[in-house]
Scaffold this motif. Sequence first.
Motif, mmCIF file in Angstrom:
data_model
loop_
_atom_site.group_PDB
_atom_site.id
_atom_site.type_symbol
_atom_site.label_atom_id
_atom_site.label_comp_id
_atom_site.label_asym_id
_atom_site.label_seq_id
_atom_site.Cartn_x
_atom_site.Cartn_y
_atom_site.Cartn_z
ATOM 1 N N THR A 1 -6.051 -5.217 -9.532
ATOM 2 C CA THR A 1 -6.320 -5.600 -8.138
ATOM 3 C C THR A 1 -7.080 -6.918 -8.065
ATOM 4 O O THR A 1 -7.064 -7.586 -7.044
ATOM 5 C CB THR A 1 -7.104 -4.506 -7.378
ATOM 6 N N ASN A 2 -7.727 -7.297 -9.145
ATOM 7 C CA ASN A 2 -8.357 -8.610 -9.216
ATOM 8 C C ASN A 2 -7.277 -9.692 -9.039
ATOM 9 O O ASN A 2 -7.460 -10.664 -8.299
ATOM 10 C CB ASN A 2 -9.050 -8.728 -10.581
ATOM 11 N N ASN B 1 -16.221 -18.047 -8.600
ATOM 12 C CA ASN B 1 -15.884 -16.693 -8.172
ATOM 13 C C ASN B 1 -15.103 -16.758 -6.855
ATOM 14 O O ASN B 1 -15.635 -17.161 -5.827
ATOM 15 C CB ASN B 1 -17.194 -15.915 -8.006
ATOM 16 N N GLU C 1 -5.703 -9.534 -5.420
ATOM 17 C CA GLU C 1 -6.655 -10.079 -4.448
ATOM 18 C C GLU C 1 -6.758 -11.601 -4.561
ATOM 19 O O GLU C 1 -6.937 -12.298 -3.564
ATOM 20 C CB GLU C 1 -8.023 -9.392 -4.610
ATOM 21 N N TYR D 1 -14.070 -14.434 -4.945
ATOM 22 C CA TYR D 1 -14.541 -13.512 -3.903
ATOM 23 C C TYR D 1 -15.618 -14.209 -3.063
ATOM 24 O O TYR D 1 -15.652 -14.091 -1.848
ATOM 25 C CB TYR D 1 -15.108 -12.231 -4.519
ATOM 26 N N GLN D 2 -16.485 -14.937 -3.765
ATOM 27 C CA GLN D 2 -17.511 -15.676 -3.028
ATOM 28 C C GLN D 2 -16.892 -16.817 -2.227
ATOM 29 O O GLN D 2 -17.307 -17.106 -1.108
ATOM 30 C CB GLN D 2 -18.583 -16.188 -3.997
ATOM 31 N N ARG E 1 -7.709 -11.867 8.042
ATOM 32 C CA ARG E 1 -8.701 -11.787 6.967
ATOM 33 C C ARG E 1 -9.086 -13.158 6.419
ATOM 34 O O ARG E 1 -9.968 -13.252 5.557
ATOM 35 C CB ARG E 1 -8.213 -10.873 5.842
ATOM 36 N N TYR F 1 -2.139 -2.273 -12.774
ATOM 37 C CA TYR F 1 -3.021 -2.102 -11.618
ATOM 38 C C TYR F 1 -4.194 -3.081 -11.595
ATOM 39 O O TYR F 1 -5.360 -2.700 -11.531
ATOM 40 C CB TYR F 1 -3.517 -0.652 -11.473
ATOM 41 N N VAL G 1 -8.406 -4.934 5.095
ATOM 42 C CA VAL G 1 -8.476 -5.966 4.057
ATOM 43 C C VAL G 1 -7.083 -6.444 3.646
ATOM 44 O O VAL G 1 -6.935 -7.474 2.995
ATOM 45 C CB VAL G 1 -9.240 -5.488 2.796
ATOM 46 N N GLU H 1 0.871 -1.174 0.000
ATOM 47 C CA GLU H 1 0.000 0.000 0.000
ATOM 48 C C GLU H 1 0.914 1.231 0.000
ATOM 49 O O GLU H 1 1.790 1.333 -0.823
ATOM 50 C CB GLU H 1 -0.892 -0.010 1.248
ATOM 51 N N SER I 1 -10.915 -12.423 -13.841
ATOM 52 C CA SER I 1 -11.542 -12.041 -15.112
ATOM 53 C C SER I 1 -10.868 -10.799 -15.676
ATOM 54 O O SER I 1 -11.024 -10.472 -16.845
ATOM 55 C CB SER I 1 -13.041 -11.819 -14.944
ATOM 56 N N ASP I 2 -10.100 -10.116 -14.841
ATOM 57 C CA ASP I 2 -9.352 -8.956 -15.310
ATOM 58 C C ASP I 2 -8.007 -9.433 -15.860
ATOM 59 O O ASP I 2 -7.192 -9.968 -15.114
ATOM 60 C CB ASP I 2 -9.136 -7.977 -14.138
#
Lengths: 232, 534
Positions: B474-475, B421, B478, B423-424, B198, B472, B208, B34, B466-467
Amino acid sequence: MKISIKRKDGFVSYEAEGRTLLEALNRLKANVDATLAYSSGCRSSVCGSCAVRVNGKEVLACAHQLQNGDVVEPLHNVPILRDLVVSMDKAYAMNAKAKAYQSSFVKEVVLSVEDEQRNALQSDCILCGSCYSTCPVYAVNEEFLGPFALTRVLRYVSDKREQNPKEKIETIQANGVWDCTLCNACTLVCPQGISSKADIEKLRARSAMLGYTDPSFANFGGGFGFDGSPQF
Amino acid sequence: MKNSVIVVGAGGAGLVAALSAHERGAKVTVITKEYPTRSQTCMAQGGINAALGNAGEDSVEAHIQNTLKSAHGMAKESAVEFLCQSAPEVLAWLDGIGVPFSRTKDGKIAQRKLGGASAARACYAQDYTGLKILHTLYDRCVAVGIEFLNERYLLDLLTHSDANKTYVSGVLVLNKRSGEAEVHEAQSVILATGGYSRVFHNHSTNSVASSGDGVAAAFRAGAVLSDLEFIQFHPTAMKNSSILISESARGAGGYLLNSKGERFTNELAPRDEVARAIHKEMLKGESVFLDIRHLGKEFIEHELPQEAKLAKLYEGVDPIRELIPIKPSAHYTMGGILVDADAQTNIAGLFAVGECANQRVHGANRLGGNSLLEVVVFGKKAGESAVRHIKESLPLVSALSKKEFWEAKIKEIKNYTNEINFYQAHQELGEIFYKNVGILREENSMQEAVAKVKEMRSTLSKMGVSDKAKEYNTNLTEFLEFANMLELGELILLCAIERKESRGAHFRADAPQSEARFEANSLIGRDMAVRYEN
């Protein structure tokens, strides 16, 4: 709720939900469009990561209550890296330029409750860059030290532990306290309730006590004569 | 580079380590994913412990005893002694660099009482203690000209080995902006990358960013991890957002109430006990609230301004007039990379400090106010040790094959099928961990969690991003964070299952007593076998 987010090729509309804007962004990223880029950290208004502009005003995404029709953009006066992510490198470098730190380590300086409270507010700054983004001075002077760096300087010069406040005041004469227009925009957007404008006024008063004057005022004419009458 | 120290992480631990190494003549580079000042340290509210006796009688001995008691036999006595004995000096140093601590009427640093402490020992700056310490440390780094490389995500440590030993030779990072993998070489690397709470997703009070990247990278490089099963649940996170209400609210006299308005526990017992008491009430179907109304408007506005603001903003309640709905949430990971008294890991030249390390000062349950202290005391130590290592060590051996490996790996991740996914999946992981590996644990439910984590790990190639952008993305970062949390999740579970007893924050419903044979630190290395060591 419909919100609109500024991305590379212009504004994109999204159906969003969440208590805060950050929650909405997180949901969009996780479920709708993973290419959306933004910064976040603590989710609780203290890390300064998620400042953006909503409807033309700087806010922390984690502290902004989502409203239908919100228009979300990245901060101003800083380079956009992607979508809502900006580079804070140059903005943060202003702290070094302004010498926004205590000059040296000191031993056993006793501070009273009043001493501590003198800069309690200034040291609440979270470096989110909201003030930097809203400041109109950058349109004319990119080298302006800017609101948060100057607030930080006031924090240190108003601290009894600072051994060389004179040097600090000298540092903020060029591209510093006199370049501010006192428009108060910074005060209105600070999530911590800090008024850099008021801090800059205090720094001006200190500058004056050390014999510094507003250079633009001096250029205006010849300043004041020995008897105090203006000379033109 | 010769004579160089790399610090990964720019929270309190990283910045103190950087200042300490710089002071000893090293060229220091701080690398952060960061920016400095955005780290977890800024969220510490309550205070930093030191037996100064500014608000009533106290002693270093009492500080040591309180810390050891809360650690439930799991702390290393010599480390705790060093921590507590160094505290007054460390506070004088922080005061000397300009930290704006609150003051007593006679001009001393103000102190307040936190849970498990026999005296008012936590020095504070309103309820912004961590924020103000972190920013002052950052300003100090700016003053001495320490170099920062922002927005670089740690991919792996660079290491090389000879017959007897593994040595660190630098770090491999992903420059988030350019999307390029970058090698940064150094003879000494200090990890100050924070904890891994996290794993619990939204059931955590943490930033996060607390995804355990440094701990996972150290593990992959062959570092031994320790006490991973000890995860502290903070009793008073707000119910909807998991945002923390500081212990100082209870320290000042706040009550915990159930739905009937009854108090049900000693609010100032150590955090593990309070969290369990709340959990029990919740299992009975009660909602639990923090009540600070009786402290009065003036006190709340003056001493707890941040708490008041957060309660209004995130829970929609005004604590001057209303009760704050709360629940316990994952707050601090006591375990981490095993280090010795010099902050040295089992890899030569690799040091670890702060929440990512297990310095064995917190044991089974950390006391409030001891983590800010730890980052300063052992941050100094890590800086010293890192510089000493440079002087003693052999010339750097380049280890660049990792770069190619990761470049290929990132390409591969971008080709993952993305049917699931992640994130899910992370949210699901958090739910399972909160339910099965949280305040009350037992064998069967933890085995279920292991199966789930293994399944998720084996389906990572069906997740992915998917990105596909380079810059940059972040997908991607993460996703890498999620992979780290899964890796650590499995290790946490192995340690928690193996410890068939209850101790501090690790409470087993199927083994509610402490057992002498487990009065030891758990260790886990690349062979995935859990060992114990005193």
